[in-house]
Write a protein that holds these residues in place. Structure first.
Motif, PDB file in Angstrom:
ATOM      1  N   ARG A 174      -4.335   7.195   3.793  1.00 17.76           N
ATOM      2  CA  ARG A 174      -3.215   6.532   4.460  1.00 17.76           C
ATOM      3  C   ARG A 174      -3.130   6.881   5.943  1.00 17.76           C
ATOM      4  NH1 ARG A 174       0.606   3.957   1.987  1.00 17.76           N
ATOM      5  NH2 ARG A 174       0.511   3.869  -0.268  1.00 17.76           N
ATOM      6  N   ARG A 175      -3.629   8.080   6.290  1.00 20.75           N
ATOM      7  CA  ARG A 175      -3.504   8.550   7.678  1.00 20.75           C
ATOM      8  C   ARG A 175      -4.474   7.806   8.586  1.00 20.75           C
ATOM      9  NH1 ARG A 175       0.643  11.173   9.592  1.00 20.75           N
ATOM     10  NH2 ARG A 175      -0.734  11.506  11.343  1.00 20.75           N
ATOM     11  N   LYS A 212      -5.591  14.653  -5.786  1.00 21.65           N
ATOM     12  CA  LYS A 212      -5.394  13.203  -5.756  1.00 21.65           C
ATOM     13  C   LYS A 212      -4.404  12.830  -4.646  1.00 21.65           C
ATOM     14  CE  LYS A 212      -3.478   9.598  -8.721  1.00 21.65           C
ATOM     15  NZ  LYS A 212      -2.695   9.379  -9.944  1.00 21.65           N
ATOM     16  N   VAL A 213      -3.324  13.609  -4.547  1.00 19.59           N
ATOM     17  CA  VAL A 213      -2.315  13.350  -3.516  1.00 19.59           C
ATOM     18  C   VAL A 213      -2.914  13.546  -2.127  1.00 19.59           C
ATOM     19  CG1 VAL A 213      -0.134  14.210  -2.538  1.00 19.59           C
ATOM     20  CG2 VAL A 213      -0.363  13.911  -4.995  1.00 19.59           C
ATOM     21  N   TYR A 269       6.139   9.338   7.637  1.00 15.90           N
ATOM     22  CA  TYR A 269       5.409   8.099   7.908  1.00 15.90           C
ATOM     23  C   TYR A 269       5.304   7.192   6.672  1.00 15.90           C
ATOM     24  CZ  TYR A 269       1.736  11.200   6.141  1.00 15.90           C
ATOM     25  OH  TYR A 269       1.035  12.094   5.387  1.00 15.90           O
ATOM     26  N   LEU A 270       6.003   7.570   5.603  1.00 18.96           N
ATOM     27  CA  LEU A 270       5.994   6.740   4.391  1.00 18.96           C
ATOM     28  C   LEU A 270       7.399   6.217   4.108  1.00 18.96           C
ATOM     29  CD1 LEU A 270       3.784   8.816   1.900  1.00 18.96           C
ATOM     30  CD2 LEU A 270       3.080   6.960   3.396  1.00 18.96           C
ATOM     31  N   MET A 305       4.496   9.648  -4.129  1.00 15.53           N
ATOM     32  CA  MET A 305       3.695  10.851  -3.847  1.00 15.53           C
ATOM     33  C   MET A 305       4.192  12.026  -4.689  1.00 15.53           C
ATOM     34  SD  MET A 305       1.178  10.499  -1.907  1.00 15.53           S
ATOM     35  CE  MET A 305       0.502   9.055  -1.130  1.00 15.53           C
ATOM     36  N   ASP A 363       3.063  11.700  -8.120  1.00 18.94           N
ATOM     37  CA  ASP A 363       1.649  12.095  -8.218  1.00 18.94           C
ATOM     38  C   ASP A 363       1.512  13.615  -8.234  1.00 18.94           C
ATOM     39  OD1 ASP A 363       0.705   9.523  -8.325  1.00 18.94           O
ATOM     40  OD2 ASP A 363       0.351   9.363  -6.168  1.00 18.94           O
ATOM     41  N   ILE A 364       2.282  14.293  -7.373  1.00 18.54           N
ATOM     42  CA  ILE A 364       2.231  15.768  -7.325  1.00 18.54           C
ATOM     43  C   ILE A 364       2.604  16.342  -8.690  1.00 18.54           C
ATOM     44  CG2 ILE A 364       3.468  17.804  -6.408  1.00 18.54           C
ATOM     45  CD1 ILE A 364       3.494  16.400  -3.677  1.00 18.54           C
ATOM     46  N   LYS A 392      -5.156  10.650  -1.312  1.00 16.85           N
ATOM     47  CA  LYS A 392      -4.349   9.447  -1.063  1.00 16.85           C
ATOM     48  C   LYS A 392      -3.765   9.494   0.346  1.00 16.85           C
ATOM     49  CE  LYS A 392      -2.258   7.268  -5.055  1.00 16.85           C
ATOM     50  NZ  LYS A 392      -1.001   7.076  -5.782  1.00 16.85           N
ATOM     51  N   LEU A 393      -3.246  10.679   0.720  1.00 15.38           N
ATOM     52  CA  LEU A 393      -2.643  10.822   2.044  1.00 15.38           C
ATOM     53  C   LEU A 393      -3.697  10.677   3.143  1.00 15.38           C
ATOM     54  CD1 LEU A 393      -0.084  13.721   1.470  1.00 15.38           C
ATOM     55  CD2 LEU A 393       0.424  11.337   1.896  1.00 15.38           C
TER      56      LEU A 393
END
Lengths: 236, 304
Positions: free
Chosen positions: A14-15, A6-7, B92-93, B101, B104-105, A10-11
């Motif tokens: 976003r990229r 999921k992470v 970048y966040l 994040m 979530d992890i 999501k990333l």
């Protein structure tokens, strides 16, 4: 593993580089049809020349996506909170395969729609096109496994560069078959190497089943080798 | 005493170099454990092993009583957080997105607690500013906030004040003390800035050449570093009798040297010793700090 996947997804969303890759797939599909139409050479198998080019930037962007976990040390955040190494590897592999797969499926969808509009269903049997698409899909999955393996093994930004560098030696056998004719061992190598498989998809693939089996074997090999290697690896 | 982390003859061999050479240490629950050693002494290697980033070549460790060879060690690691060398953040966040994040992890059901964490580390007002635009101190604090996701009760900080300005060092010190006292988090902290470490640590482990050379509490260290008069005499037995008679606190160092704590009346002491036929050969004020103690323990040679 679901949490990690999921992470990763999501990333990826976003990229900018991954999203540009997805958009590029659609743009390339339209460009291929447009150029083919302008040249008067448009047919249904022309689309299979593009995935080889797509592999170049998809491998680089996909490899960099994974290697960023090392360059930004965020892989530590996953290990420290107790995620198993095999889960981390597989989550990366699935995300990578989804990225490659989505790009390719989008390309085929846009390209097929454009072909249908411009030349209609004439000039190719649907079964031949679908067969080539399937061969191409499994070849791309095998390349995604190789990309993940390289990125997770070199553990640095080189993980994004290596797949591009490797493209050239991998395409060597396809070039050799053009130069030296159909020697048996060159033929076998071309059947095994996914990128070489892609070079013969400009016509209906006569060895589709063999190509798919080779791609599956390579995929399983790279994933297994990658997981085994990563489970024992000392990280920084 | 309950221990959060115990290592037993932990060894790490890299080809022809032994980074850890049978290291045995114990981190008591509720402590701030200062891990002191030169560059290359093995501090970061140990921290990496505890975090599961590297594997020992020999020996073992227990985290909350679970051995590193036990399959449950991964689950047990959920009780710890760590910042190893540089903070592990996505540049970048924003700070909030970084924490989301990490939530979530860890598979947290919601993002409750993120505001609290941001406030705790002083990053609540950073808004959408990306982590790459943060100062070094802000990045360190964000790294700690990431490590604190999931409310761990053991926090590992590797050189957390490296490169921070004086204000940043003070903020980091206050944060560490707050986490330990208010949130009951056991903290293992390695640092080269010994004076700063001395302000927070409740226990110490001194590492040299991949081995723990001494483990002690802050009270024991204070006792050893107390301001004193170091006297060299011809007869320490006579000195002991005189000091006992005077009711003065002292410690024998060797056959002819003793440390006398508090300020004795030198004339009275010299006269009493003369009566005991004991000569004072030398007397000097002795005041050791953590830095001096460390140097005396591991020697002052080059760390190359």
């Amino acid at each position: 593993m679901n949490k990690l996947l999921k992470v990763n997804l999501k990333l990826m969303l976003r990229r900018k580089d991954t999203m540009i890759c997805v958009i590029m797939s659609a743009v390339l599909a339209l460009l291929e049809v447009l150029i083919g139409k302008l040249n008067g050479s448009l047919d249904w198998f022309g689309m299979f020349e593009i995935p080889l080019i797509m592999m170049m930037f998809m491998s680089a962007v996909g490899g960099l996506f994974i290697s960023r976990d090392y360059t930004q040390n965020t892989i530590r955040n996953k290990l420290t909170v107790g995620h198993k190494r095999s889960h981390i590897y597989l989550a990366n592999q699935i995300a990578e395969t989804l990225f490659f797969g989505v790009c390719l499926i989008l390309f085929f969808a846009v390209s097929s729609a454009a072909n249908l509009i411009v030349i209609g269903a004439k000039g190719a049997a649907a079964s031949d096109v679908l067969k080539n698409m399937t061969v191409c899909f499994f070849a791309v999955v095998a390349v995604s496994a190789l990309t993940t393996f390289l990125a997770m093994t070199v553990k640095s930004a080189a993980g994004g560069v290596l797949p591009i560098i490797l493209m050239y030696p991998l395409l060597m056998f396809a070039a050799m078959s053009q130069e030296f004719g159909d020697s048996k061992w060159i033929q076998v190598m071309n059947d095994i190497i996914p990128l070489s498989q892609m070079t013969v998809l400009a016509v209906p693939d006569k060895c589709a089943a063999i190509h798919i089996v080779y791609s599956l074997i390579l995929t399983v090999f790279f994933i297994t080798a990658g997981v085994v290697n990563f489970r024992k690896a000392d990280l920084k | 005493m309950d221990y959060v982390l115990r290592t037993n003859a932990l060894t790490k061999q890299y080809k022809d170099f032994k980074a850890l050479n049978g290291l045995t240490m114990n981190v008591p629950k509720g402590s701030i454990y200062g891990f002191v050693g030169r560059n290359g002494a093995g501090k970061t290697t140990l921290i990496r092993m505890v975090c599961g980033i590297q594997f020992p070549t020999d020996g073992s460790f227990e985290l909350y009583g679970v051995k590193n060879s036990d399959p449950n060690i991964s689950e047990t690691r959920r009780r710890m957080g760590a910042v190893v060398e540089t903070p592990s953040i996505l540049p970048y966040l924003s700070a909030r997105k970084n924490l989301e994040m990490q939530y979530d992890i860890m598979g947290m059901p919601d993002y409750k607690g993120i505001d609290e964490l941001l406030e705790l580390v002083g990053l609540k007002n950073t808004g959408n500013k990306r982590a790459r635009d943060f100062s070094l101190g802000m990045r360190q604090r964000l790294g700690i906030a990431v490590a604190l996701c999931g409310k761990p009760d053991f926090l590992v900080l590797d050189e957390p004040i490296n490169g921070l300005d004086p204000q940043g060092i003070i903020e980091m010190r206050e944060l560490i003390i707050k986490l330990n006292r208010e949130n009951n988090i056991t903290i293992l902290i390695s640092s080269h800035i010994l004076d700063e470490l001395a302000k927070v640590a409740t226990h110490y482990g001194f590492i040299n050449g991949g081995q723990i050379v001494r483990e002690m509490s802050a009270d024991e260290l204070e006792n050893e570093c107390r301001k004193c008069v170091r006297v060299k005499v011809t007869d320490t037995a006579a000195l002991a009798r005189v000091l006992d008679g005077m009711g003065t606190d002292y410690r024998m160092i060797d056959k002819e040297t003793a440390d006398i704590f508090a300020s004795p009346n030198i004339t009275k002491l010299a006269f009493s010793l003369w009566e005991e036929k004991c000569e004072i050969l030398s007397a000097s004020e002795h005041d050791e700090n953590l830095e001096g103690f460390f140097i005396s323990l591991v020697g002052g040679g080059s760390n190359e």
